[in-house]
Design an enzyme around this catalytic site. Structure first.
Site, PDB file in Angstrom:
ATOM      1  N   ASP A 168       0.864  -1.190   0.000  1.00 16.89           N
ATOM      2  CA  ASP A 168       0.000   0.000   0.000  1.00 16.89           C
ATOM      3  C   ASP A 168       0.901   1.242   0.000  1.00 16.89           C
ATOM      4  O   ASP A 168       2.127   1.141   0.163  1.00 16.89           O
ATOM      5  CB  ASP A 168      -0.884  -0.048   1.261  1.00 16.89           C
ATOM      6  CG  ASP A 168      -2.095   0.872   1.188  1.00 16.89           C
ATOM      7  OD1 ASP A 168      -2.373   1.420   0.110  1.00 16.89           O
ATOM      8  OD2 ASP A 168      -2.766   1.035   2.224  1.00 16.89           O
ATOM      9  N   GLU A 222       2.663   5.018  -4.057  1.00 16.43           N
ATOM     10  CA  GLU A 222       2.633   5.918  -5.218  1.00 16.43           C
ATOM     11  C   GLU A 222       3.963   6.652  -5.455  1.00 16.43           C
ATOM     12  O   GLU A 222       4.208   6.979  -6.626  1.00 16.43           O
ATOM     13  CB  GLU A 222       1.485   6.935  -5.064  1.00 16.43           C
ATOM     14  CG  GLU A 222       0.102   6.339  -5.120  1.00 16.43           C
ATOM     15  CD  GLU A 222      -0.276   5.525  -3.885  1.00 16.43           C
ATOM     16  OE1 GLU A 222      -1.060   4.572  -4.029  1.00 16.43           O
ATOM     17  OE2 GLU A 222       0.219   5.834  -2.786  1.00 16.43           O
ATOM     18  N   ASP A 250      -9.079   4.063  -2.098  1.00 18.57           N
ATOM     19  CA  ASP A 250      -9.914   4.533  -0.982  1.00 18.57           C
ATOM     20  C   ASP A 250     -11.248   5.108  -1.461  1.00 18.57           C
ATOM     21  O   ASP A 250     -11.441   6.331  -1.507  1.00 18.57           O
ATOM     22  CB  ASP A 250      -9.148   5.586  -0.168  1.00 18.57           C
ATOM     23  CG  ASP A 250      -7.898   5.006   0.483  1.00 18.57           C
ATOM     24  OD1 ASP A 250      -7.787   3.771   0.534  1.00 18.57           O
ATOM     25  OD2 ASP A 250      -7.042   5.782   0.935  1.00 18.57           O
TER      26      ASP A 250
END
Length: 702
Positions: free
Chosen positions: A299, A302, A375
């Site tokens: 997770d 990015e 999300d």
């Protein structure tokens, strides 16, 4: 005028015209509760764009990992169409005078702008959609074949509090007879957000917890993010710092930013040496109290940097080889997932398939595992937009994709949660997930009736796993998307080109998720003038063509089997996928207007690379033609021993009751088959067959 692709955006399936201040942006960012119908970049970027018209599909792959903007402009172009006869004379080409007519055709211009790098563009010539998928896969690879357990249901939450909580949730699935395969642990399971560790108070015996799950034939997924807490006492940090493995700032010092653990440094996954070292951290001797049932979730990759510009790493940070971050930004998460998958493979002695979910992705991420839409919110609009989002990701080569069931942010109404389970159960990656600020929402917490409906949706998913696993084999070997827009299957049908509220699961099932509250009917478009469609659950043929108004209750969503297809299912479901290995098959053949059908079943051990290295697999082809149902090997190279049998065959669309049915095994005796015939729905059911799935046989209907 119909263009698709360039995920990831919370946008429609058909790409829209852009304007100067509203262009599609490909720049991986951590966007909590992202805005719907926005062209701004979110977690992943695949710079692949497809253009389609009834007789042609083409693609462009713009290979660039820096921030990229894509402008789209569709306009009317005038084309001269002349009827004159051309002839070649000795003075050149001339025409006999004739009337020419002008026709107006749509023309779409696409402009790509990347901040950095070289122009490296690939034109994919098609001409058919499935040709494009293969051509793109030649450049970036196909979807990895997932371990079978990962196609089951995943139960996740930020966070399951401690070992006792895990035990209770696991027991809840058994108590309420709901199958599931994997329970997930978010960041709170670690010692102060130090990845590869355990919180010793909450998870004092992680090895025992995993053994308990193992007894139940279930798995555990833990989160492992790319930021590393700046703590000299933390072995991962100390090793990485000592070896110079962190991304640097422009002065040459280790880049530092804030994330979950506080001040953190970021591993430089663009460096092959760092990836090798990182993969080694997953070895059992390094990752204390991990076991062969522990898999991984990457997770925040990015990468997410709290208080950074746009919550990410600054563009002038420096990577291996003196590349600035701006050049490789969209590749950061891709390389973390690559290293994680390699680590899981290596810890098993190269024997076992990995499972790695990543939030950030790029072209080629399909080789390393699954992705999800990040999300999202517990809102009907997010359920609705998840369908085109997943279809777009699928078109870009990443078949193993899903959305958080129920919505990550906020509390879904029971009705929304039920509808989301029904949709998620018929999408490739199936995980319920929720934020720590939400109320608990395990599937049995919403009253008896809702529990039953959710149970039914999950059980139907498990019954369909043979079909779903076979679709993943096609994705792995032939680059065919598991979940696909209608136009891919019906490329000449103009009405399908913009449809995004229904989709095909493989070539056989049309799925229409209900995305409106209190719906009592939905308008389902059935494509193809000669197609026959059957209700997947009642087996009844649907009357009519084009758009049909289909009544719905909360109990289920429309799932429709296409005539001409054959689907393998399991006759019953178990507590998890591993409990179902020897459960018999039932096969549903839906006849087309020629009264024929075809389908296939792929089967292997469900977890190892033996299918690849030792050709331990079965690929069976089923056909129904001229009143004979047959099972044949579709790949003689594959050999796999199984006790599994076909117990039951349903044939939908048989016009009249047969007088006799006979099963014939290759080199064996004929035997009469028990059958029943439902004249009202034209369904023939063949029972008590006991035909081994791995051998050739046929059933003749007279």
């Amino acid at each position: 005028e119909h263009v698709y692709g360039i995920p990831q955006h919370a946008e429609t399936l058909l790409l829209k015209n852009t304007s100067d201040d509203d262009v599609y942006r490909l720049y991986n960012l951590d966007v909590f509760g992202y805005k719907i119908h926005s062209k701004m970049g979110i977690y992943g970027s695949v710079p692949l764009l497809l253009a389609h018209k009834p007789d042609r599909t083409i693609g462009i792959f713009w290979l660039n990992s820096s921030e990229t903007l894509v402008e789209i402009a569709t306009k009317a172009a005038v084309e001269e169409q002349s009827n004159s006869a051309a002839f070649v004379s000795c003075v050149g080409l001339s025409r006999t005078p004739d009337h020419s007519k002008q026709i107006v055709l749509p023309q779409t211009d696409v402009r790509w702008m990347s901040e950095s790098g070289i122009i490296d563009a690939f034109i994919l010539m098609g001409p058919h959609p499935f040709d494009i998928f293969k051509q793109y896969a030649q450049l970036t690879g196909t979807q990895s074949l997932p371990p079978l357990f990962s196609l089951g249901y995943h139960q996740c939450r930020w966070n399951y509090e401690d070992e006792n909580d895990v035990k209770k949730v696991d027991a809840g699935f058994d108590k309420y007879s709901i199958p599931y395969d994997v329970i997930w642990l978010d960041i709170e399971h670690t010692d102060g957000k130090r990845y590869f560790t355990w919180d010793k108070k909450k998870f004092c015996s992680p090895d025992r917890m995993q053994k308990e799950l193992m007894k139940k034939k279930r798995k555990l997924v833990v989160i492992v993010d790319p930021h590393i807490k700046a703590d000299p006492q933390y072995s991962i940090y100390a090793q990485a710092k000592g070896k110079g493995y962190f991304v640097k700032d422009r002065t040459g010092k280790d880049f530092e930013g804030l994330c979950w653990p506080g001040l953190s440094s970021y591993l430089d996954f663009t460096n092959p040496e760092v990836r090798k070292w990182y993969a080694d951290q997953f070895a059992f001797e390094n990752y204390k109290d991990s076991s062969e049932i522990l898999f991984v979730w990457n997770d925040m990759n990015e990468p997410s940097v709290f208080r950074g510009v746009e919550l990410t790493m600054q563009k002038d940070a420096v990577h291996h080889g003196a590349w600035e971050h701006r050049e490789v930004h969209n590749l950061y998460g891709f390389y973390q997932q690559m290293a994680t998958a390699e680590g899981l493979i290596r810890r098993s002695g190269e024997l076992e398939r990995p499972f790695v979910l990543t939030r950030s992705f790029f072209a080629g991420s399909q080789k390393y595992g699954a992705v999800w839409t990040g999300d999202n919110k517990a809102d009907w609009s997010y359920l609705k937009i998840s369908i085109p989002m997943l279809l777009t990701i699928s078109l870009a080569g990443i078949s193993f994709c899903g959305a958080d069931v129920g919505g990550f942010i906020g509390n879904p109404s029971p009705e929304l949660l039920v509808r989301w389970y029904q949709a998620g159960a018929l999408q490739p990656f199936f995980r319920g997930h929720a934020n720590m600020r939400t109320r608990r929402r395990e599937p049995w917490l919403f009253g008896k009736e809702n529990t039953q409906i959710i149970r039914d949706a999950i059980k139907e998913r498990y019954a369909l796993l043979p079909y779903l696993y076979s679709l993943f084999y096609r994705a792995h070997t032939a680059a065919e998307p598991v979940m696909r827009p209608l136009w891919v299957e019906f490329p000449k049908d103009l009405k399908t080109f913009g449809i995004e509220d229904e989709y095909m699961l493989g070539n056989a099932l049309l799925v229409y998720p209900v995305t409106e509250s209190k719906a009592t009917a939905v308008n389902v478009f059935l494509p193809g003038s000669q197609e026959i469609w059957y209700n997947f659950r009642s087996f009844r043929r649907l009357e009519g063509q084009g758009t049909l108004k289909i009544p719905v209750t909360l109990n289920s969503i429309p799932v429709i089997q296409r005539g001409g297809t054959i689907i393998p299912l399991k006759t019953s479901v178990g507590k998890s996928t591993e409990w179902m290995t020897d459960v018999p098959y039932e096969i549903h053949a839906a006849l087309d207007y020629k009264e024929s059908a075809t389908g296939e079943l792929y089967l292997d051990d469900g977890h190892s690379f033996q299918y690849l290295h030792k050709k331990q697999f079965l690929l069976r082809k089923f056909t129904f033609q001229e009143h004979v149902f047959s099972s044949r090997s579709a790949d003689e190279k594959g050999q796999f021993h199984t006790k599994c049998i076909v117990e039951k065959v349903l044939i939908l669309g048989i016009k009249k009751q047969p007088s006799s049915v006979t099963a014939r095994i290759h080199d064996g005796k004929d035997k009469a088959v028990d059958f029943t015939y439902d004249a009202k729905n034209s369904v023939l059911t063949l029972k008590k067959l006991s035909l081994n799935i791995s051998i050739d046989w046929e059933i003749e209907i007279k």
